[in-house]
Write a protein that holds these residues in place. Structure first.
Motif, PDB file in Angstrom:
ATOM      1  N   LYS A 100      -2.802   0.318   6.475  1.00 65.63           N
ATOM      2  CA  LYS A 100      -1.430   0.633   6.909  1.00 65.63           C
ATOM      3  C   LYS A 100      -0.613  -0.641   7.056  1.00 65.63           C
ATOM      4  O   LYS A 100       0.539  -0.701   6.630  1.00 65.63           O
ATOM      5  CB  LYS A 100      -1.441   1.373   8.250  1.00 65.63           C
ATOM      6  CG  LYS A 100      -1.504   2.830   8.169  1.00 65.63           C
ATOM      7  CD  LYS A 100      -1.291   3.416   9.560  1.00 65.63           C
ATOM      8  CE  LYS A 100      -1.986   4.737   9.719  1.00 65.63           C
ATOM      9  NZ  LYS A 100      -1.904   5.250  11.075  1.00 65.63           N
ATOM     10  N   ASN A 101      -1.219  -1.652   7.682  1.00 62.78           N
ATOM     11  CA  ASN A 101      -0.517  -2.923   7.874  1.00 62.78           C
ATOM     12  C   ASN A 101      -0.211  -3.590   6.548  1.00 62.78           C
ATOM     13  O   ASN A 101       0.874  -4.151   6.361  1.00 62.78           O
ATOM     14  CB  ASN A 101      -1.335  -3.859   8.767  1.00 62.78           C
ATOM     15  CG  ASN A 101      -1.352  -3.397  10.206  1.00 62.78           C
ATOM     16  OD1 ASN A 101      -0.488  -2.658  10.656  1.00 62.78           O
ATOM     17  ND2 ASN A 101      -2.362  -3.849  10.942  1.00 62.78           N
ATOM     18  N   LEU A 102      -1.135  -3.526   5.605  1.00 65.29           N
ATOM     19  CA  LEU A 102      -0.884  -4.104   4.289  1.00 65.29           C
ATOM     20  C   LEU A 102       0.199  -3.355   3.548  1.00 65.29           C
ATOM     21  O   LEU A 102       1.029  -3.952   2.860  1.00 65.29           O
ATOM     22  CB  LEU A 102      -2.181  -4.111   3.455  1.00 65.29           C
ATOM     23  CG  LEU A 102      -3.239  -5.116   3.889  1.00 65.29           C
ATOM     24  CD1 LEU A 102      -4.524  -4.908   3.075  1.00 65.29           C
ATOM     25  CD2 LEU A 102      -2.746  -6.534   3.745  1.00 65.29           C
ATOM     26  N   ALA A 103       0.208  -2.032   3.663  1.00 65.36           N
ATOM     27  CA  ALA A 103       1.236  -1.223   3.009  1.00 65.36           C
ATOM     28  C   ALA A 103       2.606  -1.533   3.576  1.00 65.36           C
ATOM     29  O   ALA A 103       3.607  -1.516   2.852  1.00 65.36           O
ATOM     30  CB  ALA A 103       0.919   0.265   3.155  1.00 65.36           C
ATOM     31  N   GLY A 104       2.663  -1.845   4.846  1.00 63.50           N
ATOM     32  CA  GLY A 104       3.927  -2.186   5.494  1.00 63.50           C
ATOM     33  C   GLY A 104       4.479  -3.517   5.031  1.00 63.50           C
ATOM     34  O   GLY A 104       5.678  -3.771   5.082  1.00 63.50           O
ATOM     35  N   ILE A 105       3.600  -4.403   4.589  1.00 60.63           N
ATOM     36  CA  ILE A 105       4.010  -5.730   4.132  1.00 60.63           C
ATOM     37  C   ILE A 105       4.602  -5.650   2.729  1.00 60.63           C
ATOM     38  O   ILE A 105       5.540  -6.366   2.403  1.00 60.63           O
ATOM     39  CB  ILE A 105       2.800  -6.704   4.140  1.00 60.63           C
ATOM     40  CG1 ILE A 105       2.349  -6.947   5.582  1.00 60.63           C
ATOM     41  CG2 ILE A 105       3.129  -8.023   3.460  1.00 60.63           C
ATOM     42  CD1 ILE A 105       1.062  -7.734   5.702  1.00 60.63           C
ATOM     43  N   CYS A 106       4.054  -4.804   1.899  1.00 59.41           N
ATOM     44  CA  CYS A 106       4.488  -4.700   0.494  1.00 59.41           C
ATOM     45  C   CYS A 106       5.831  -4.061   0.343  1.00 59.41           C
ATOM     46  O   CYS A 106       6.306  -3.269   1.007  1.00 59.41           O
ATOM     47  CB  CYS A 106       3.464  -3.920  -0.317  1.00 59.41           C
ATOM     48  SG  CYS A 106       1.855  -4.747  -0.321  1.00 59.41           S
TER      49      CYS A 106
END
Length: 82
Positions: free
Chosen positions: A76-82
């Motif tokens: 989720k955190n990685l998806a939020g960064i992209c």
């Protein structure tokens, strides 16, 4: 148990350091042993971790559910960064 950011950090730490003790968690995370004890109790009740007594020490290990929660949160955190 809804995991706060602090509790998620604790669960992530346990995932990264399986077999850690409550004292080691408290020292590494800069928290009181009491706070760690409360987290461990609730996390065990929710099947996020388990405790294994080994050589007169209680070692904390993540369960599959605990590992999955950390992975899901990381994604989720990685998806939020992209």
């Amino acid at each position: 148990m809804k995991l706060s950011k602090g509790n998620m950090k604790l669960l992530k730490f346990i995932n990264e350091n399986p077999g850690v003790t409550q004292l080691e968690i408290a020292q590494e995370m800069g928290m009181s042993k009491g706070s760690i004890s409360v987290f461990v109790k609730k996390a065990k009740e929710n099947s996020y971790i388990l405790e294994i007594k080994k050589e007169q020490r209680i070692k904390i290990h993540p369960t599959k559910l605990g590992k999955d929660i950390v992975l899901e949160n990381t994604l989720k955190n990685l998806a939020g960064i992209c």
